[in-house]
Design an enzyme around this catalytic site. Structure first.
Site, mmCIF file in Angstrom:
data_model
loop_
_atom_site.group_PDB
_atom_site.id
_atom_site.type_symbol
_atom_site.label_atom_id
_atom_site.label_comp_id
_atom_site.label_asym_id
_atom_site.label_seq_id
_atom_site.Cartn_x
_atom_site.Cartn_y
_atom_site.Cartn_z
ATOM 1 N N LYS A 35 -4.757 0.664 11.274
ATOM 2 C CA LYS A 35 -5.800 0.888 10.268
ATOM 3 C C LYS A 35 -7.078 0.134 10.663
ATOM 4 O O LYS A 35 -8.185 0.664 10.562
ATOM 5 C CB LYS A 35 -5.304 0.452 8.883
ATOM 6 C CG LYS A 35 -4.237 1.387 8.320
ATOM 7 C CD LYS A 35 -3.547 0.876 7.061
ATOM 8 C CE LYS A 35 -2.417 1.822 6.652
ATOM 9 N NZ LYS A 35 -1.650 1.381 5.469
ATOM 10 N N GLN A 76 -0.637 -3.937 2.119
ATOM 11 C CA GLN A 76 0.391 -3.182 2.831
ATOM 12 C C GLN A 76 1.763 -3.373 2.174
ATOM 13 O O GLN A 76 2.159 -4.497 1.867
ATOM 14 C CB GLN A 76 0.429 -3.614 4.310
ATOM 15 C CG GLN A 76 1.341 -2.772 5.191
ATOM 16 C CD GLN A 76 0.904 -1.314 5.339
ATOM 17 O OE1 GLN A 76 -0.284 -0.992 5.275
ATOM 18 N NE2 GLN A 76 1.850 -0.416 5.525
ATOM 19 N N ASP A 90 -6.000 3.038 -1.665
ATOM 20 C CA ASP A 90 -4.649 3.590 -1.507
ATOM 21 C C ASP A 90 -4.303 4.527 -2.669
ATOM 22 O O ASP A 90 -3.344 5.287 -2.589
ATOM 23 C CB ASP A 90 -3.607 2.452 -1.510
ATOM 24 C CG ASP A 90 -3.074 2.146 -0.116
ATOM 25 O OD1 ASP A 90 -3.125 3.039 0.752
ATOM 26 O OD2 ASP A 90 -2.606 1.011 0.088
#
Ligand code: GUN
Length: 291
Positions: free
Chosen positions: A52, A96, A119
């Site tokens: 990422k 994460q 997200d």
């Protein structure tokens, strides 16, 4: 049989995003800035987060990686999140997953400012998504919609079986594909570990989204000719013939299923790269909203 090439499509997307960043710069607008929090040293999570960050560099975003030890307390993590919520230079950030067991994931996701939740995991954004309101779509389902769109795979009126009901992939995917949208209008069945007649359901499916996390679970005898297959799984399977000691396996037995499929995503190089590209797209959107 056509391979749904997530690597190529994600590179096209990244080129488009890089162009948008260039235009922003020429107009003296802010450079998008994504931050990622990683707790612990889980191998797969470290790989994802590094990918990422690297993708940010590629499109000209600024990025910040906050790397915390495994024994970070929930309170410490919540403090880091609060700092990012307040930091005016950060347009969006992610935590994460999975988190270490001693940290309450729900509490953490609720602490993220919904306006920076690229997200799309905050309950406010999940609610907006379910109600068809503009919001950040979770990156993996969003990437699958984009892939189906760019390859002109028809979804309207089709029978879709989503295998897996996770909050990150299966659940939002099933909601999105059933909605009245360009890639949508499908009749969706969500299958899971308690589903009794999975093979029968799959044999009637025009599109199967395999997102259960069991390597090579879906086999050729479970699908009909002309099916479209989206393989979300990516599991490290021990393989002593490989230098690194493992290979990456999807949830689909590519060998047997690809013989029957009209469209199929490979692993790696299918859904994975699309997820990263859509995270960048959400970050660009977050930045644009804050202009
Ligand atoms: N773990 C697996 N997929 C994801 C994702 O899309 N976002 C985050 N934050 N963690 C993940």
């Amino acid at each position: 049989m056509i391979i749904l090439d997530g690597k190529k499509t994600s590179n096209d997307l990244k080129d488009e995003i890089a162009e948008a960043v260039k235009i922003r710069r020429s107009q003296s607008l802010k450079t998008p800035h994504l931050a990622a929090i990683l707790v612990g040293t889980d191998g797969a999570s470290m790989t994802y987060v590094n990918s990422k960050v690297k993708a940010c560099e590629k499109v000209g975003f600024n990025s910040t990686l906050i790397d915390l030890p495994e024994d970070t307390t929930e309170e410490q993590l919540l403090n880091e999140i609060e700092d990012l919520n307040k930091d005016n230079d950060i347009d969006g950030f992610i935590v994460q997953l999975p988190l270490p067991k001693h940290i309450d994931e729900q509490k953490v996701l609720m602490a993220v400012d919904p306006n920076k939740d690229v997200d799309g995991f905050h309950p406010v954004n999940v609610g907006k998504m379910a109600l068809d309101m503009p919001t950040f779509l979770p990156a993996t389902p969003y990437g699958i919609l984009e892939l189906l769109d760019r390859y002109n795979v028809e979804t309207s009126g089709k029978n879709v079986v989503v295998i897996g009901r996770s909050h990150i992939v299966g659940r939002p995917m099933s909601i999105l594909l059933s909605q009245k949208r360009k890639v949508g209008n499908a009749t969706v069945t969500v299958a899971h570990s308690r589903t009794k007649n999975l093979k029968e359901l799959c044999l009637h499916a025009d599109i199967i989204i395999a997102a259960l996390g069991m390597p090579e679970f879906l086999t050729g005898d479970m699908v009909k000719d002309g099916v479209t297959i989206i393989d979300v799984g990516i599991t490290r399977v021990n393989d002593s013939s490989k230098k690194r000691g493992y290979r990456l396996a999807g949830d689909v037995d590519f060998e047997s299923v690809s013989k029957k499929a009209d469209f199929i995503t490979p692993v790696p190089g299918g859904v994975g790269p699309m997820t990263i590209a859509m995270l960048l797209k959400n970050t660009l959107l977050a930045c644009e909203i804050r202009d």
